[in-house]
Write a protein that holds these residues in place. Structure first.
Motif, mmCIF file in Angstrom:
data_model
loop_
_atom_site.group_PDB
_atom_site.id
_atom_site.type_symbol
_atom_site.label_atom_id
_atom_site.label_comp_id
_atom_site.label_asym_id
_atom_site.label_seq_id
_atom_site.Cartn_x
_atom_site.Cartn_y
_atom_site.Cartn_z
ATOM 1 N N ALA A 47 6.016 20.705 -11.941
ATOM 2 C CA ALA A 47 7.055 20.385 -12.915
ATOM 3 C C ALA A 47 8.132 19.525 -12.270
ATOM 4 O O ALA A 47 8.647 18.588 -12.883
ATOM 5 C CB ALA A 47 7.648 21.662 -13.487
ATOM 6 N N LYS A 107 9.470 15.848 -13.398
ATOM 7 C CA LYS A 107 10.891 15.615 -13.649
ATOM 8 C C LYS A 107 11.411 14.460 -12.808
ATOM 9 O O LYS A 107 12.213 13.652 -13.272
ATOM 10 C CB LYS A 107 11.699 16.875 -13.344
ATOM 11 C CG LYS A 107 11.502 17.970 -14.346
ATOM 12 C CD LYS A 107 12.311 19.200 -13.960
ATOM 13 C CE LYS A 107 11.986 20.375 -14.854
ATOM 14 N NZ LYS A 107 12.719 21.581 -14.463
ATOM 15 N N ASP A 157 11.727 20.702 -20.338
ATOM 16 C CA ASP A 157 11.053 21.738 -19.556
ATOM 17 C C ASP A 157 9.931 22.424 -20.328
ATOM 18 O O ASP A 157 8.870 22.708 -19.759
ATOM 19 C CB ASP A 157 12.065 22.785 -19.075
ATOM 20 C CG ASP A 157 13.024 22.227 -18.032
ATOM 21 O OD1 ASP A 157 12.628 21.303 -17.293
ATOM 22 O OD2 ASP A 157 14.166 22.728 -17.952
ATOM 23 N N ILE A 192 6.883 20.157 -20.438
ATOM 24 C CA ILE A 192 6.266 20.062 -19.108
ATOM 25 C C ILE A 192 5.457 21.314 -18.825
ATOM 26 O O ILE A 192 4.311 21.247 -18.364
ATOM 27 C CB ILE A 192 7.341 19.821 -18.027
ATOM 28 C CG1 ILE A 192 7.928 18.418 -18.187
ATOM 29 C CG2 ILE A 192 6.749 20.007 -16.637
ATOM 30 C CD1 ILE A 192 9.109 18.137 -17.273
ATOM 31 N N LYS A 193 6.031 22.488 -19.109
ATOM 32 C CA LYS A 193 5.313 23.754 -18.881
ATOM 33 C C LYS A 193 4.052 23.820 -19.739
ATOM 34 O O LYS A 193 2.993 24.253 -19.267
ATOM 35 C CB LYS A 193 6.223 24.942 -19.197
ATOM 36 C CG LYS A 193 7.316 25.156 -18.183
ATOM 37 C CD LYS A 193 8.216 26.315 -18.587
ATOM 38 C CE LYS A 193 9.404 26.424 -17.642
ATOM 39 N NZ LYS A 193 10.337 27.489 -18.055
#
Length: 116
Positions: A20, A24, A36, A39-40
């Motif tokens: 991650a 970023k 976030d 991305i997860k």
């Protein structure tokens, strides 16, 4: 989409298992905000999978989706229009071509051409 692009850029850059933080960092380098949650989600979906297999299966799924725009109605309407309109079209095109040629000749009078 930008998260997927960042993931693919990390893979192309030689990182076989981007984190991650890696994503970023890539997104931040171009001034994009990193979400976030997205991305997860992406990392959980691709974990342990080969990217080439994922792309191949995505292409297969995409190929089976109808793209619409069959154009059937338009083709029928155009052919039902009659032969007179079709006969006039080439004559109109010929006139347009003559006008374009005249413009090109006027450019030559100026002493230069963009395509020389």
């Amino acid at each position: 989409m930008k998260v997927v692009a960042a993931y693919l850029l990390a893979l192309l850059g030689g990182n076989p298992n981007p984190s991650a933080d890696d994503l970023k960092k890539i997104l931040g380098s171009v001034g994009a905000e990193a979400d976030d949650d997205r991305i997860k989600l992406l990392l959980s979906e691709v974990k342990g999978k080969d990217i080439t297999e994922l792309i191949a299966s995505g292409r297969e799924k995409f190929a089976s989706v109808p793209s619409g725009g069959g154009g059937g109605g338009f083709a029928v309407a155009a052919s039902a229009g009659g032969g007179a309109a079709a006969a006039e079209a080439p004559a109109a095109e010929a006139k347009k071509e003559e006008k374009v040629e005249e413009k090109e000749e006027s450019d030559d009078d100026m002493g230069f051409s963009l395509f020389d």
